[in-house]
Design a protein around this motif. Structure first.
Motif, PDB file in Angstrom:
ATOM      1  N   ARG A 341       0.810  -1.214   0.000  1.00 21.39           N
ATOM      2  CA  ARG A 341       0.000   0.000   0.000  1.00 21.39           C
ATOM      3  C   ARG A 341       0.845   1.266   0.000  1.00 21.39           C
ATOM      4  N   ASP A 342       1.878   1.296   0.835  1.00 21.12           N
ATOM      5  CA  ASP A 342       2.687   2.512   0.940  1.00 21.12           C
ATOM      6  C   ASP A 342       4.184   2.269   0.785  1.00 21.12           C
ATOM      7  N   GLY A 343       4.581   1.002   0.602  1.00 20.01           N
ATOM      8  CA  GLY A 343       5.993   0.701   0.399  1.00 20.01           C
ATOM      9  C   GLY A 343       6.818   0.627   1.665  1.00 20.01           C
ATOM     10  N   ARG A 344       6.214   0.774   2.831  1.00 20.02           N
ATOM     11  CA  ARG A 344       6.965   0.717   4.086  1.00 20.02           C
ATOM     12  C   ARG A 344       7.243  -0.728   4.484  1.00 20.02           C
ATOM     13  N   ILE A 345       8.284  -0.908   5.296  1.00 19.78           N
ATOM     14  CA  ILE A 345       8.653  -2.240   5.768  1.00 19.78           C
ATOM     15  C   ILE A 345       7.919  -2.514   7.078  1.00 19.78           C
ATOM     16  N   ARG A 346       7.175  -3.624   7.123  1.00 14.47           N
ATOM     17  CA  ARG A 346       6.421  -4.004   8.309  1.00 14.47           C
ATOM     18  C   ARG A 346       6.661  -5.463   8.632  1.00 14.47           C
ATOM     19  N   SER A 347       6.412  -5.825   9.900  1.00 14.60           N
ATOM     20  CA  SER A 347       6.628  -7.201  10.337  1.00 14.60           C
ATOM     21  C   SER A 347       5.468  -8.087   9.907  1.00 14.60           C
ATOM     22  N   GLY A 348       5.689  -9.403   9.941  1.00 11.28           N
ATOM     23  CA  GLY A 348       4.653 -10.341   9.567  1.00 11.28           C
ATOM     24  C   GLY A 348       3.443 -10.289  10.471  1.00 11.28           C
ATOM     25  N   SER A 349       3.655  -9.996  11.766  1.00  6.37           N
ATOM     26  CA  SER A 349       2.524  -9.903  12.690  1.00  6.37           C
ATOM     27  C   SER A 349       1.651  -8.687  12.393  1.00  6.37           C
ATOM     28  N   GLU A 350       2.259  -7.619  11.876  1.00  9.28           N
ATOM     29  CA  GLU A 350       1.478  -6.437  11.508  1.00  9.28           C
ATOM     30  C   GLU A 350       0.637  -6.688  10.257  1.00  9.28           C
ATOM     31  N   LEU A 351       1.127  -7.525   9.370  1.00  7.10           N
ATOM     32  CA  LEU A 351       0.402  -7.876   8.142  1.00  7.10           C
ATOM     33  C   LEU A 351      -0.102  -9.311   8.258  1.00  7.10           C
ATOM     34  N   SER A 352      -0.873  -9.588   9.298  1.00  5.41           N
ATOM     35  CA  SER A 352      -1.353 -10.940   9.555  1.00  5.41           C
ATOM     36  C   SER A 352      -2.684 -11.182   8.868  1.00  5.41           C
ATOM     37  N   SER A 353      -3.153 -12.437   8.959  1.00  8.79           N
ATOM     38  CA  SER A 353      -4.411 -12.810   8.316  1.00  8.79           C
ATOM     39  C   SER A 353      -5.628 -12.293   9.074  1.00  8.79           C
ATOM     40  N   GLY A 354      -5.436 -11.847  10.314  1.00  4.55           N
ATOM     41  CA  GLY A 354      -6.538 -11.320  11.105  1.00  4.55           C
ATOM     42  C   GLY A 354      -7.341 -12.374  11.831  1.00  4.55           C
ATOM     43  N   ARG A 355      -6.962 -13.663  11.700  1.00  8.01           N
ATOM     44  CA  ARG A 355      -7.723 -14.717  12.353  1.00  8.01           C
ATOM     45  C   ARG A 355      -7.458 -14.703  13.849  1.00  8.01           C
ATOM     46  N   ARG A 356      -8.541 -14.701  14.632  1.00  7.89           N
ATOM     47  CA  ARG A 356      -8.414 -14.665  16.088  1.00  7.89           C
ATOM     48  C   ARG A 356      -8.942 -15.942  16.722  1.00  7.89           C
ATOM     49  N   THR A 357     -10.118 -16.405  16.292  1.00  9.84           N
ATOM     50  CA  THR A 357     -10.726 -17.611  16.843  1.00  9.84           C
ATOM     51  C   THR A 357     -11.279 -18.444  15.694  1.00  9.84           C
ATOM     52  N   ARG A 358     -11.869 -19.570  16.009  1.00 12.36           N
ATOM     53  CA  ARG A 358     -12.483 -20.411  14.984  1.00 12.36           C
ATOM     54  C   ARG A 358     -13.771 -19.798  14.446  1.00 12.36           C
ATOM     55  N   ASN A 359     -14.329 -18.840  15.186  1.00  9.95           N
ATOM     56  CA  ASN A 359     -15.525 -18.143  14.720  1.00  9.95           C
ATOM     57  C   ASN A 359     -15.095 -17.062  13.730  1.00  9.95           C
ATOM     58  N   THR A 360     -15.406 -17.257  12.445  1.00 11.32           N
ATOM     59  CA  THR A 360     -14.939 -16.322  11.422  1.00 11.32           C
ATOM     60  C   THR A 360     -15.571 -14.944  11.565  1.00 11.32           C
ATOM     61  N   ASN A 361     -16.685 -14.842  12.290  1.00 12.37           N
ATOM     62  CA  ASN A 361     -17.335 -13.544  12.459  1.00 12.37           C
ATOM     63  C   ASN A 361     -16.537 -12.609  13.355  1.00 12.37           C
ATOM     64  N   LEU A 362     -15.616 -13.162  14.149  1.00 15.46           N
ATOM     65  CA  LEU A 362     -14.827 -12.355  15.076  1.00 15.46           C
ATOM     66  C   LEU A 362     -13.448 -12.014  14.525  1.00 15.46           C
ATOM     67  N   ASN A 363     -13.159 -12.433  13.305  1.00 16.58           N
ATOM     68  CA  ASN A 363     -11.851 -12.161  12.729  1.00 16.58           C
ATOM     69  C   ASN A 363     -11.718 -10.694  12.326  1.00 16.58           C
ATOM     70  N   ASP A 364     -10.454 -10.232  12.314  1.00 13.04           N
ATOM     71  CA  ASP A 364     -10.161  -8.878  11.861  1.00 13.04           C
ATOM     72  C   ASP A 364      -9.928  -8.873  10.349  1.00 13.04           C
ATOM     73  N   GLU A 365      -9.573  -7.715   9.827  1.00 12.67           N
ATOM     74  CA  GLU A 365      -9.303  -7.587   8.393  1.00 12.67           C
ATOM     75  C   GLU A 365      -8.078  -8.404   8.008  1.00 12.67           C
ATOM     76  N   ASN A 366      -8.149  -9.064   6.871  1.00 13.59           N
ATOM     77  CA  ASN A 366      -7.031  -9.859   6.364  1.00 13.59           C
ATOM     78  C   ASN A 366      -6.013  -8.923   5.696  1.00 13.59           C
ATOM     79  N   LEU A 367      -4.884  -8.710   6.402  1.00 15.18           N
ATOM     80  CA  LEU A 367      -3.830  -7.838   5.872  1.00 15.18           C
ATOM     81  C   LEU A 367      -2.731  -8.623   5.186  1.00 15.18           C
ATOM     82  N   ARG A 368      -2.866  -9.931   5.158  1.00 16.32           N
ATOM     83  CA  ARG A 368      -1.838 -10.762   4.534  1.00 16.32           C
ATOM     84  C   ARG A 368      -1.714 -10.489   3.034  1.00 16.32           C
TER      85      ARG A 368
END
Length: 448
Positions: A341-368
């Motif tokens: 998006r902006d060319g900056r260097i970020r860690s893998g945890s910052e650009l994660s899939s957003g999965r938190r639990t097995r309930n997909t309704n509670l997941n965050d945005e997929n930044l992977r």
């Protein structure tokens, strides 16, 4: 400045002047015992005459004030900045422990074999308690301390809950009782007006305590803390008390006192475990007002120790607590990616899939999906030996004194903290090019 003295058997004597200490060391009649503060030990026998010293401790969550006073003068005074980040380090240790155990194919369950002894404290609380004991013991080893008095709380919760409580500590007149409750409310609210739309631009506004339930039917004018809040004189007016004023029907959310309860637990443990006398913050404040001295941890400790008109130390001893050793043998370094998006260097945890639990309704945005080119792969670093230098040790390099930040290249190079104005984040040096000046760990004097 004073130099503290022990006799040849290790018992504390009265402090001496730096000039006399230099002569004793030069003539071989004494040896260096410690450096923070500077202490010598006599090699020959002495009369052992001492004057009783009273020690005052202003206990705190991040800072501890201390002052040792006798009838003639203040012989020691200053502040200690305690080590921070204990809870974060415990959380990190748990993360590594769980990761390590999850690599095993099978591990016997051990969920029901844990036992806690009576009087157990959480590690972060126990650390605060041990630091207070360590500081008191350090002072008692270099001075002939007779009594130790500690401020156990900034407010007396027992008196707030039961205004009719009796006892020798509470019979100081109505002014002490008023300061007690008012100090609680001001401290809870951070000594600031709690009106979000406050237009008072004064640097030192006059603060008052307001009864929140005055508008109720019947009016609630009780002095319980939940019914009181801090306002400045421009907000605490008759106009704002009217039905059209913002105070009529105002029910703000009050700050909880979890941190203060946590610190109160440590303070009472101090008095229960040792032969320490207790005092309260509102008593200290009343005496400090009489002496007309400003608020500080050192000045509070001076008042707690019974200081009145004795000459003060010219330069307070400012101490800090430094981590002695990082015992973690494993360190994980996350992978680095270039963000599309902006060319900056970020860690893998910052650009994660957003999965938190097995309930997909509670997941965050997929930044992977925004991961671009992988700049560096993730890795595990395992420490295989202890290195001679630790963080905040002082070394001499190229004629200048630098604090150590860390070790590089398997202990062959050091990362040094650069001087102010330097563009680089760290200054590196080969380990054979530096000269050690001072090992720093535990309770040490702060560096300028």
């Amino acid at each position: 400045m004073k130099v503290y003295v022990l006799n040849k058997h290790g018992r504390p004597l009265m402090p001496t002047t730096p000039r006399k200490a230099r002569l004793l060391l030069k003539n071989g009649q004494a040896k260096i015992f410690g450096r923070d503060p500077f202490t010598i030990q006599l090699i020959y026998g002495s009369s052992g005459y001492t004057q009783p010293v009273d020690l005052g401790i202003d206990a705190g969550y991040q800072h501890i004030g201390f002052s040792a006073v006798n009838e003639k003068e203040e012989v020691l005074g200053g502040e200690l900045k305690m080590l921070e980040g204990m809870s974060e380090r415990i959380t990190e240790k748990r993360k590594y422990r769980r990761t390590r155990r999850n690599r095993l194919r099978y591990r016997q369950p051990r969920f029901s074999n844990r036992k806690r002894d009576e009087g157990w404290l959480a590690p972060s609380i126990q650390h605060k308690l041990d630091t207070h004991h360590r500081l008191i013991g350090k002072i008692c080893r270099i001075l002939p301390v007779k009594t130790v008095t500690i401020e156990v709380a900034a407010f007396d919760i027992q008196k707030i809950k039961n205004p009719t409580i009796e006892g020798e500590q509470y019979q100081y007149g109505e002014q002490y009782g008023f300061d007690n409750l008012r100090e609680y409310i001001l401290h809870r609210d951070g000594h600031k007006c709690q009106n979000k739309d406050c237009k008072n631009k004064s640097n030192n506004p006059i603060l008052q305590v307001h009864h929140l339930g005055f508008w109720k039917n019947p009016p609630d004018r009780t002095d319980r803390p939940g019914n009181l809040i801090t306002l400045c004189t421009k907000c605490h007016t008759s106009k704002n008390h009217s039905k059209k004023g913002f105070l009529f029907g105002w029910q703000p959310t009050l700050k909880p006192f979890k941190g203060e309860t946590f610190m109160t637990m440590v303070r009472w443990r101090l008095t229960d475990e040792g032969l320490l006398q207790a005092t309260f913050g509102y008593i200290t404040k009343g005496k400090r007002r009489e002496l007309e001295i400003e608020k500080s941890h050192h000045n509070d400790a001076y008042v707690i120790a019974g200081g009145m008109t004795q000459p003060r130390v010219l330069k307070p001893l400012m101490l800090e607590q430094i981590r002695r050793n990082k015992r973690s043998l494993e360190q994980f370094y996350d992978a680095k990616y270039r963000d599309k998006r902006d060319g900056r260097i970020r860690s893998g945890s910052e650009l994660s899939s957003g999965r938190r639990t097995r309930n997909t309704n509670l997941n965050d945005e997929n930044l992977r999906q925004h991961r671009g080119h992988k700049v560096s792969a993730g890795r595990r670093s395992i420490k295989k030996k202890r290195y001679p230098y630790k963080q905040k040790d002082l070394v001499l390099f190229e004629g200048r004194i630098y604090p150590v930040v860390g070790v590089q290249n398997l202990g062959t190079r050091l990362s040094l903290k650069p001087e102010p104005g330097c563009k680089t984040k760290y200054k590196t040096a080969a380990i054979n090019k530096v000269k050690p000046l001072k090992r720093r760990g535990g309770i040490c004097e702060q560096q300028a």
